[in-house]
Design a protein around this motif. Structure first.
Motif, short mmCIF file in Angstrom:
data_model
loop_
_atom_site.label_atom_id
_atom_site.label_comp_id
_atom_site.label_asym_id
_atom_site.label_seq_id
_atom_site.Cartn_x
_atom_site.Cartn_y
_atom_site.Cartn_z
N GLY A 210 0.79 -1.23 -0.02
CA GLY A 210 -0.04 -0.29 0.07
C GLY A 210 0.86 1.18 0.00
O GLY A 210 0.70 2.33 -0.69
N ALA A 211 2.05 1.42 0.77
CA ALA A 211 2.79 2.48 0.90
C ALA A 211 3.51 2.81 -0.23
O ALA A 211 3.74 3.89 -0.87
N ILE A 212 4.10 1.62 -0.84
CA ILE A 212 4.75 1.41 -1.96
C ILE A 212 4.03 2.15 -3.24
O ILE A 212 4.25 3.06 -3.84
N SER A 213 2.79 1.62 -3.42
CA SER A 213 1.85 2.08 -4.34
C SER A 213 1.41 3.65 -4.34
O SER A 213 1.54 4.21 -5.25
N ALA A 214 1.49 3.83 -2.85
CA ALA A 214 0.83 5.20 -2.57
C ALA A 214 2.16 6.19 -3.06
O ALA A 214 1.98 7.24 -3.73
N ALA A 215 3.31 5.71 -2.74
CA ALA A 215 4.51 6.85 -3.26
C ALA A 215 4.84 6.78 -4.54
O ALA A 215 5.18 7.94 -5.10
N PHE A 216 4.39 5.59 -5.22
CA PHE A 216 4.58 5.80 -6.95
C PHE A 216 3.52 6.87 -7.39
O PHE A 216 3.76 7.41 -8.57
N GLY A 217 2.52 7.05 -6.70
CA GLY A 217 1.58 8.22 -7.14
C GLY A 217 1.91 9.39 -6.66
O GLY A 217 0.68 10.49 -6.59
N GLY A 218 2.79 9.61 -5.78
CA GLY A 218 3.04 11.11 -5.37
C GLY A 218 2.60 11.32 -3.81
O GLY A 218 2.57 12.38 -3.30
N THR A 219 2.36 10.28 -3.31
CA THR A 219 1.54 10.40 -1.86
C THR A 219 2.82 10.00 -0.80
O THR A 219 3.56 9.08 -1.15
#
Ligand code: URP
Ligand code: ZN
Ligand code: ZN
Length: 478
Positions: free
Chosen positions: A84-93
């Motif tokens: 979840g956190a990795i995915s968020a980071a790739f989207g700028g979060t």
């Protein structure tokens, strides 16, 4: 001063301004913002790019243990804190605030302990928790919540529907009263449980059980009535309230009316109400289940009403409501291809696509400006949920930064995303603008399309008191 990092030559923006400036970073914090900064260990060239605060997604469900009676019907979440956190980071979060759920018969304190264990060593970006209260016993209200709030768990969530989690109005009032005494802010899922249950039964009796019928079981007035009631409960106790995932015009009108009465009401919407409609639920072979969430996506008129609310300032926060159920037989199809909608998990993924979708269709089309984009996706969440140092670029703030390439055109496909879900409801959509470098407390987390940091570096954030409280009942809470 010699900086650790300088981000050079970009256009930076926060919720108040846009300017050409270099950003100097030392020890994980922004220490200088100036037209031209000197030297550093590392220079990141941001020429032609936008340098924005990293996003905050304050409505996402990760590794949430499921209760019987939840619409998830045994489906297990495909994302924990790691993916979840990795995915968020790739989207700028760069900050996430998922939900720690108290199931009935379990203490909230035990739920918090369990959720900390689930997050421990997993997260690549910083994180906090909201606490879902589903069993407000005298001990929970009298001892547990006050202690937890004083220890920095300053946001609570209550549900008006879902059999296993919903509270009565009386119980909600009890939770609001504790929030008032201790200075917490309460988020509410507002749908009228009795109407949607009765309508579901009527539809089932007529064999109308498709994903499209899920939307028919929850018409907009189901949400409008519950929103009105929720706001009346807030008015009764005299507390601010966050109405999450508002899907259309009528519930938003209730928020506007409550604000006009002097209440401090914070309004959230999500990508699915801007980018999907009930027509997406019609896709054959149960493919429509890929757009199934609660409240459901509405018609074009409501979609336009949500866009107007984004444009005119009615909405304060824009979060994903990432609910990562797979489409396959571990998730939405768990009960088979003929499953009635009541046996299909509610919720859709969106952590990674949340900001790029709004950037493309909001900022690049000129519907909203960059400061409003930043306010909706980062700054207001930071103020609302007491996430000190987050959500803005200023001297002293955490160096949580997303560098966006506004020219990058991307066709969204599930294969390019980093979540554990096997589909995206936005498959095939072309958008413009994507975050190309993402830093968390000065450390590069994403660059060149690759993960550059290790899960486990993310820190738990102890929340301060919400800014919603600092303004009493004034309608403008930021
Ligand atoms: O359908 C949704 N939104 N599922 C996630 C749980 C919730 O209601 O927020
Ligand atoms: Zn909800
Ligand atoms: Zn949710």
């Amino acid at each position: 001063m010699r900086f650790d990092t300088i981000i050079k030559g970009g256009t930076f923006a926060n919720a108040a301004e846009v300017a050409k400036a270099d950003i100097g970073i030392k020890d994980g914090r922004v220490v200088a913002i100036a037209e031209r900064l000197g030297d550093a260990e590392r220079i990141i060239d941001a020429t032609g790019k936008l340098v924005l605060p990293g996003g905050i997604d304050a409505h996402c469900h990760l590794d949430q243990p499921q209760a019987p009676g939840l619409a998830s019907k045994g489906a297990v979440m495909a994302d924990g804190f790691r993916t979840g956190a990795i995915s968020a980071a790739f989207g700028g979060t760069t900050t996430i605030v998922p939900f720690c759920v108290q199931h009935r018969g379990v203490s909230v304190t035990a739920a918090v302990r369990d959720y900390h264990a689930r997050a421990q060593g997993q997260c690549v970006i910083d994180y906090g928790f909201h606490l879902i209260v589903s069993d407000p016993t005298p001990a929970v209200l009298g001892q547990e919540l006050p202690a937890l709030i004083r220890n920095g768990h300053t946001s609570l969530k209550v549900y008006m529907t879902y059999e296993a989690m919903r509270l009565s109005d009386h119980q909600i009032l009890d939770v609001l009263q504790v929030a008032k005494e201790e200075g917490a802010v309460v988020l509410i899922h507002a749908e009228n449980h009795e109407i949607l249950t009765w309508l579901s039964e009527q539809l089932e009796a007529r064999s109308q059980t498709t994903p499209r019928d899920h939307a028919r079981s929850r018409p907009i007035y189901v949400e409008r009535e519950a929103t009105h009631r929720a706001l009346s409960l807030a008015e009764t106790v005299g507390v601010p309230m966050v109405v999450v995932h508002i899907s259309g015009t009528e519930p938003l009108e209730e928020v506007r009316r409550a604000r006009a009465r002097g209440l401090t009401i914070i309004a959230e919407t999500c990508p699915q109400y801007l980018f999907l409609t009930a027509d997406d639920l019609e896709a054959p072979d149960l493919e429509g289940a890929k757009a199934m969430c609660s409240p459901p996506p509405r018609d074009v008129a409501n979609q336009n009403g949500v866009w107007r609310g984004i444009e005119d300032g009615s909405f304060d926060i824009f979060n994903s409501d990432h609910a990562p159920y797979r489409f396959d037989d571990e998730g939405k199809l768990r009960a088979g291809r003929d499953a009635p909608f009541r046996a299909i998990a509610n919720g859709i993924p969106g952590l990674e696509t949340r900001m790029p979708l709004l950037f493309s269709e909001g900022v690049m089309t000129g519907r909203i400006d960059l400061p409003r984009f930043v306010a909706l996706t980062a700054t207001n969440n930071a103020k609302l949920y007491g996430l000190t140092g987050k959500g803005t670029l200023a001297v002293g703030s955490d160096a949580d930064i997303a560098i966006w390439d506004p020219d990058k055109r991307v066709i969204i496909t599930n294969s390019m995303l980093h979540h554990g879900v096997d589909y995206t409801p936005y498959e095939g959509r072309t958008i413009q603008g994507w975050p190309v470098v993402v830093l968390s407390r000065g450390e590069v987390v994403v660059a060149d399309g690759e993960l550059k940091a290790s899960p486990g570096r993310g820190r738990f954030i102890t929340q301060e008191t919400s800014s919603a409280w600092k303004h009493g009942v004034a309608p403008s809470w930021t």
